[in-house]
Scaffold this active site. Structure first.
Site, PDB file in Angstrom:
ATOM      1  N   ASP A   1      -2.337 -19.730  50.797  1.00  0.00           N
ATOM      2  CA  ASP A   1      -2.494 -18.300  51.062  1.00  0.00           C
ATOM      3  C   ASP A   1      -1.714 -17.898  52.308  1.00  0.00           C
ATOM      4  OD1 ASP A   1      -3.542 -15.792  50.533  1.00  0.00           O
ATOM      5  OD2 ASP A   1      -5.560 -16.565  50.196  1.00  0.00           O
TER       6      ASP A   1
ATOM      7  N   ASP B   1      -4.916  -8.688  45.369  1.00  0.00           N
ATOM      8  CA  ASP B   1      -6.013  -9.283  44.603  1.00  0.00           C
ATOM      9  C   ASP B   1      -6.449  -8.331  43.485  1.00  0.00           C
ATOM     10  OD1 ASP B   1      -5.709 -11.130  46.525  1.00  0.00           O
ATOM     11  OD2 ASP B   1      -7.771 -11.072  47.265  1.00  0.00           O
TER      12      ASP B   1
HETATM   13  C1  GLA Z   1      -6.658 -13.837  49.368  1.00  0.00           C
HETATM   14  C2  GLA Z   1      -6.059 -14.268  48.028  1.00  0.00           C
HETATM   15  C3  GLA Z   1      -7.165 -14.458  47.014  1.00  0.00           C
HETATM   16  C4  GLA Z   1      -8.182 -15.476  47.511  1.00  0.00           C
HETATM   17  C5  GLA Z   1      -8.716 -15.027  48.855  1.00  0.00           C
HETATM   18  C6  GLA Z   1      -9.592 -16.069  49.540  1.00  0.00           C
HETATM   19  O1  GLA Z   1      -7.191 -12.571  49.308  1.00  0.00           O
HETATM   20  O2  GLA Z   1      -5.134 -13.316  47.594  1.00  0.00           O
HETATM   21  O3  GLA Z   1      -6.625 -14.877  45.775  1.00  0.00           O
HETATM   22  O4  GLA Z   1      -7.576 -16.733  47.615  1.00  0.00           O
HETATM   23  O5  GLA Z   1      -7.649 -14.758  49.765  1.00  0.00           O
HETATM   24  O6  GLA Z   1     -10.076 -15.579  50.734  1.00  0.00           O
END
Ligand code: GLA
Length: 550
Positions: free
Chosen positions: A173, A238
């Site tokens: 990430d 997301d």
């Molecule tokens: C980010 C990523 C998600 C997930 C979260 C975990 O938002 O885009 O897919 O992995 O972190 O905190």
């Protein structure tokens, strides 16, 4: 005498073989990775999960029929680690969250859960951040729950540890990278090198999943970053926030629904960057989650399949209904997603605003997967022609409905279907390919005049080949690259169309025919140029290309 003079050469060859052996050995098993299929913990569990949660999801992946349909990864997203390191900087995990599973195992050893997942014939994925802090870190003043859950400063150590634990996949990430303004391309290049080193040391392959949300155009640099021969990269934000507590009011959780699905789909279409081994990642799916209907589930699945996105399911697999399982395991739809060419579908036309035709070139000659998407609020008729799909219009094509599992007629040369508001229909069209045009390289050039501003690997253009005077009537055309079969590890070449950012293409040999399929974005108004050069400066294996862009 003869033997003596050859001895250094033999030693050299032996050293070269040993050097390449782990990569090559690994390449045998992963050189044709199709879009990864599996489950990820984040959408349904957020940071609140443990070994038992994962074991239950793994069991459900088997009992639901998902494993048999091809799903294999279980990804432990953020939340598996509390951010504690020992004095040597090694990761230390919570012994209660990750206890022993089998007799003889030590609590706090992540190899336990990996062994469990592997024992079911599945694969295991793990998560970290490229920066110092993970996404759930809320800052020093707020008492953030997981202060240092990133790998910054520990890349070699952490990726080696992941490989030693036996993980098969790692998602990296970007939350911690954002804070000190790190450059994602540079950090992910370092990480890719750490992964390759870990693979070399352990023989364990880690599929690399980058998660930078598309902010700095990862499709321009992420394919093959750092020389890895396969990876995937997130192209947008997301799709939802984790739904860990159904009693929470909706305004504190982003609603799962069509708007987010369509946004991620639209953000994710970068066909020039995607081909076998390199995938635009539209994000974990929300099929089977609160807020979804059967129709929406099918629309979501159709879009992720036609885009050949990784299929990581975010729902709680222990709660799937029979209809959700049917949607997730539709073999004909999955075959579209898993087509060996790995190409992304592109928009082939619009019957009317919001009534869209999406078409994906499949590896079987004359075949296209077609999604008819109705984004409007009323039902509408969507029609496509064979010409829009890049197929010959002078002979009829068979049309099969992939959700109804039945042949529904012919496109001769057009086909129409009524699609309900907000829904998608999906078809397999089997017709005839038009002739493609073959091009030979121009005589070798000495230097390139084309800039490569975001090449993450040192470029070496001594062996670059130029194909010129390419005429295209379609904006996105199919390019088949013929190449000499490499004798060792798969070759990576840069391909550059006109002045666009170059993309990397994996030329895998083994048992495949020695050609690779990619898509190029052409200028339809003038002659186009495509050039290739080898990523590591070795001999350029490309010999010819053929282009279908009529
Ligand atoms: C980010 C990523 C998600 C997930 C979260 C975990 O938002 O885009 O897919 O992995 O972190 O905190």
């Amino acid at each position: 005498m003869k033997l003596r003079s050859r001895f250094p050469a033999i030693l050299f060859c032996l050293a070269a073989v040993l050097f390449f052996l782990p990569i090559h050995a690994a390449a045998q098993s992963y050189s044709f990775s199709l879009p990864p299929m599996g489950w990820a913990s984040w959408n349904s569990f957020g940071n609140a999960y443990d070994s038992t949660t994962i074991q239950k999801q793994a069991q459900a992946m088997v009992s639901s029929g998902m494993k048999a349909a091809g799903y294999q990864y279980l990804l432990l997203d953020e939340g598996w680690w509390l951010g504690v390191r020992d004095e040597a900087g090694n990761l230390v995990v919570d012994k209660q969250q990750w206890p022993a599973i089998q007799p003889g195992e030590q609590a706090g050893d992540m190899a336990n859960i990996v062994r469990y997942i592997h024992s079911l014939g599945l694969k295991a994925g793990i998560y970290t951040d490229a920066g110092e802090f993970g996404c759930s870190y809320l800052g020093p003043d707020t008492g953030g729950p997981r202060p240092h859950t990133g790998s910054y400063g520990h890349y070699e150590q952490d990726f080696l540890q992941f490989a030693r634990w036996g993980f098969d996949y790692v998602k990296v990430d970007w939350c911690g990278g954002d804070k000190p303004n790190l450059d994602p391309m540079l950090q992910y290049t370092e990480i890719a090198r750490a992964i390759t080193d870990a693979e070399r040391q352990t023989g364990q392959h880690l599929f690399f999943s980058l998660c930078e949300w598309g902010r700095q155009r990862p499709w321009d640099w992420a394919p093959g970053v750092g020389g890895v021969i396969e990876d995937m990269w997130r192209v947008g934000g997301d799709i939802t926030d984790p739904i860990v507590d159904d009693s929470l009011p909706v305004h504190v959780q982003r609603k799962v629904g069509a708007a987010n699905i369509l946004k991620n789909f639209d953000d994710g279409i970068h066909p020039e960057a995607q081909h076998t081994g390199f995938y635009n990642d539209l994000d974990m799916m929300v099929i089977g989650m609160r807020g979804m209907s059967e129709e929406l589930d099918r629309m979501h699945m159709s879009l992720w399949a036609v885009a050949a996105s990784p299929l990581m399911v975010g729902a709680d697999l222990t709660k799937l209904t029979p209809s959700q399982k049917t949607t997730l395991t539709n073999a004909e739809v999955l075959a579209v997603n898993q087509d060996p060419w790995g190409l992304q579908g592109v928009k082939a036309g619009e019957s009317k605003q919001g009534l869209e035709i999406w078409s994906k070139v499949l590896s079987k000659p004359g075949q296209r997967a077609v999604v008819l998407l109705n984004r409007t609020t009323s039902s509408g008729v969507i029609s496509f022609t064979l010409g829009q799909l890049g197929l010959r219009a002078d002979s009829a094509a068979r049309v099969r409905d992939l959700w109804a599992h039945q042949d529904v007629g012919e496109a001769n040369p057009s086909f129409s279907q009524t699609v309900a508001a907000g829904e998608a229909a999906m078809f397999l069209v089997t017709g005839r390919e038009p002739e493609s045009k073959t091009y030979s390289p121009e005589p070798k050039h000495k230097a390139s005049g084309v800039a490569c501003p975001r090449c993450s690997v040192e470029t070496n253009r001594r062996e670059y080949l130029v194909f010129a005077h390419i005429q295209a009537k379609r904006e996105v055309g199919l390019v088949m690259i013929s190449y000499k079969k490499p004798s060792g590890a798969p070759s990576l070449v840069f391909m550059q169309v006109n002045g666009q950012p170059p993309t990397r293409v994996g030329l895998f040999a083994a048992d495949q025919p020695v050609s690779a399929a990619v898509q190029a974005v052409f200028d339809t108004g003038r002659a186009n140029t495509i050039q290739f050069w080898s990523v590591d400066g070795s001999e350029n294996p490309v010999t010819a290309i053929s282009v279908s862009a009529e």
